[in-house]
Write a protein that holds these residues in place. Sequence first.
Motif, PDB file in Angstrom:
ATOM      1  N   THR A 366    -124.431 -54.797  49.701  1.00  0.00           N
ATOM      2  CA  THR A 366    -125.735 -54.140  49.824  1.00  0.00           C
ATOM      3  C   THR A 366    -125.869 -53.430  51.162  1.00  0.00           C
ATOM      4  OG1 THR A 366    -126.749 -55.803  48.379  1.00  0.00           O
ATOM      5  CG2 THR A 366    -128.227 -54.518  49.777  1.00  0.00           C
ATOM      6  N   LEU A 369    -123.651 -50.384  51.160  1.00  0.00           N
ATOM      7  CA  LEU A 369    -124.249 -49.312  50.366  1.00  0.00           C
ATOM      8  C   LEU A 369    -125.383 -48.641  51.128  1.00  0.00           C
ATOM      9  CD1 LEU A 369    -124.627 -47.710  47.753  1.00  0.00           C
ATOM     10  CD2 LEU A 369    -126.026 -49.610  46.886  1.00  0.00           C
ATOM     11  N   GLN A 372    -123.963 -46.300  53.637  1.00  0.00           N
ATOM     12  CA  GLN A 372    -123.417 -45.099  53.014  1.00  0.00           C
ATOM     13  C   GLN A 372    -124.536 -44.141  52.604  1.00  0.00           C
ATOM     14  OE1 GLN A 372    -120.330 -44.051  52.687  1.00  0.00           O
ATOM     15  NE2 GLN A 372    -120.843 -42.246  51.457  1.00  0.00           N
ATOM     16  N   VAL A 373    -125.590 -44.673  52.001  1.00  0.00           N
ATOM     17  CA  VAL A 373    -126.719 -43.837  51.581  1.00  0.00           C
ATOM     18  C   VAL A 373    -127.385 -43.198  52.793  1.00  0.00           C
ATOM     19  CG1 VAL A 373    -129.018 -43.894  50.525  1.00  0.00           C
ATOM     20  CG2 VAL A 373    -127.111 -45.106  49.443  1.00  0.00           C
ATOM     21  N   GLU A 376    -125.264 -40.340  54.011  1.00  0.00           N
ATOM     22  CA  GLU A 376    -125.354 -39.179  53.123  1.00  0.00           C
ATOM     23  C   GLU A 376    -126.681 -38.450  53.311  1.00  0.00           C
ATOM     24  OE1 GLU A 376    -124.722 -40.513  49.161  1.00  0.00           O
ATOM     25  OE2 GLU A 376    -122.691 -41.275  49.548  1.00  0.00           O
ATOM     26  N   ASP A 377    -127.770 -39.209  53.443  1.00  0.00           N
ATOM     27  CA  ASP A 377    -129.090 -38.586  53.593  1.00  0.00           C
ATOM     28  C   ASP A 377    -129.245 -37.869  54.922  1.00  0.00           C
ATOM     29  OD1 ASP A 377    -129.738 -39.526  51.121  1.00  0.00           O
ATOM     30  OD2 ASP A 377    -130.936 -41.234  51.830  1.00  0.00           O
ATOM     31  N   PRO A 384    -119.717 -38.788  48.719  1.00  0.00           N
ATOM     32  CA  PRO A 384    -120.359 -39.991  48.179  1.00  0.00           C
ATOM     33  C   PRO A 384    -119.315 -40.936  47.590  1.00  0.00           C
ATOM     34  CG  PRO A 384    -120.652 -38.164  46.671  1.00  0.00           C
ATOM     35  CD  PRO A 384    -120.010 -37.594  47.901  1.00  0.00           C
ATOM     36  N   THR A 385    -119.638 -42.193  47.618  1.00  0.00           N
ATOM     37  CA  THR A 385    -118.769 -43.194  47.007  1.00  0.00           C
ATOM     38  C   THR A 385    -119.243 -43.479  45.591  1.00  0.00           C
ATOM     39  OG1 THR A 385    -120.125 -45.018  47.835  1.00  0.00           O
ATOM     40  CG2 THR A 385    -118.344 -44.226  49.264  1.00  0.00           C
ATOM     41  N   SER A 388    -122.552 -45.385  45.851  1.00  0.00           N
ATOM     42  CA  SER A 388    -123.731 -44.584  46.191  1.00  0.00           C
ATOM     43  C   SER A 388    -124.107 -43.654  45.040  1.00  0.00           C
ATOM     44  CB  SER A 388    -123.472 -43.778  47.463  1.00  0.00           C
ATOM     45  OG  SER A 388    -122.414 -42.844  47.272  1.00  0.00           O
ATOM     46  N   PHE A 391    -125.881 -45.724  42.550  1.00  0.00           N
ATOM     47  CA  PHE A 391    -127.216 -46.066  43.039  1.00  0.00           C
ATOM     48  C   PHE A 391    -128.188 -44.920  42.809  1.00  0.00           C
ATOM     49  CE2 PHE A 391    -130.230 -45.750  46.611  1.00  0.00           C
ATOM     50  CZ  PHE A 391    -130.951 -46.922  46.417  1.00  0.00           C
ATOM     51  N   ARG A 392    -127.768 -43.713  43.108  1.00  0.00           N
ATOM     52  CA  ARG A 392    -128.657 -42.558  42.924  1.00  0.00           C
ATOM     53  C   ARG A 392    -128.885 -42.275  41.444  1.00  0.00           C
ATOM     54  NH1 ARG A 392    -129.366 -40.368  47.874  1.00  0.00           N
ATOM     55  NH2 ARG A 392    -127.716 -40.659  49.429  1.00  0.00           N
ATOM     56  N   ALA A 398    -134.258 -45.555  48.338  1.00  0.00           N
ATOM     57  CA  ALA A 398    -133.518 -45.789  49.573  1.00  0.00           C
ATOM     58  C   ALA A 398    -134.268 -46.739  50.499  1.00  0.00           C
ATOM     59  CB  ALA A 398    -133.243 -44.466  50.282  1.00  0.00           C
TER      60      ALA A 398
END
Length: 478
Positions: A366, A369, A372-373, A376-377, A384-385, A388, A391-392, A398
């Motif tokens: 968690t 992740l 990573q998010v 990216e944001d 992206p993995t 991620s 998740f999106r 987020a």
Amino acid sequence: MSNVPTVLPTIDCGLRIADCGLKNSNGKSNGKTSALFNPKSEIRNPKLPLVPIVLMFVLMLASVAFGEERNPPPEFDNGHELPALTQPAPRAESLQYVDLAALVVALSLASYLAIRRRSRAGMFALMIACIAYFGFYREGCICPIGAIQNVAMAVFDNSYAVPLTVLAFFALPLAFALAFGRTFCAAVCPLGGVQDLVALKPVTVPAWLEHSLGLLPFVYLSVAVLLAATGSAFIICQYDPFVAFFRRNGAWEMLTIGAIILVVGVFVARPYCRFACPYGAILRVLSRLSWKHATITPDRCVQCRLCEGVCPFGAIEKPTTPAPASRRLAGKWTLAAAIVATPILVAVGAFSAKQLAGVTAQVNPTVALARQVFMEDNGQTDEPTLASAAFRASGGEADELYKQAGKIEARHETGLLWVGGFLGLVLGCKIVSLSIRRTRTEFTIEAGRCVSCARCFRACPMERARKKVASKTVASSQ
């Protein structure tokens, strides 16, 4: 005139036959060198048929291998093949209790062989049987070593319930260690068994290095409990060096590490057990408190030093010599300083470990992740993995993800306080232990490092004398 020679024959260690108390019916030494002192001679005790007992145990373990699979995998018409499993398939509950019964029998046999029978041959046969069953047949699962993580997770996560069989596998070797020492390590643990098999030319590890490396299992234990308690990872199972051998598959990295450990194990006996195993760290402490423990000699020690030469684990402690008054006074000051330093080490360890919360928390999926998010944001990465992207695609928020990650990091901070304090306490106790001067008049076993392998039994002339006398007594009574 008496036929007793004026010079008694001796063995290589300088021990006279008279020292072992071997006398004839007249109460005098018979002056003959017995095969008792030949290290290659075999002495058997006809009181108990040991080989049939071990064979019965092996057959009992092997019998469960003939059970039929109740739910075979489906067959596909389109040519699809199921991927190879990297861990054993779920086992029926009844068979789990068969495994548990096998563990109880194996622990009982190992304890009997170490404490009462004092047999290296029997211990070796049992070790082979346990490697075959708990190692290759059960593929290293279920394992008391990995069960540390299940128990830790159950303690700190109310939503996780540890199965009774897992709890029993974790607790039983500990209970036997409190009663009889590390008999689980002696023959039952398949990880220790495969290392014992390759210990062909063991060398003596310097005492300072032995004590230093002996702290590493406590570090591994602490980190493993932390990561399991926070739901981050089960690193003991993930980085088990031998489970890939038992399952005949696995990552090449772990196969390589396991092979390296076995190569090192040719010269340094059981390196993983001594310097890495987290379960061994617990057993080491409990073994020092054991009710009964294996002893080198069944009678008095004649200080022949043969046991010292055959023990590959540095578990034989030498007799001490009286220290001068000045040295005793210096030792008292050293001990006092070590006691005062222990709480300081606890505080420093807790503070230092807490600073690593940001690092250890990244192991949690968690938290990883969320990182990573966030990257990216904020344009810190354009790749992206899979996690991620999933998740999106699921429409996750987020902010909620960051909140969950923050709670996990807080748990890591709290856990690392305890981990650092615990490691500081372990280090302090080690220094205190080394500062205490103990008086010993004979060669003894250091219960913490001893794995009850029974090697020293065969080397001890008093033990060989006991078996020789017992064999003659039984033969004369028949």
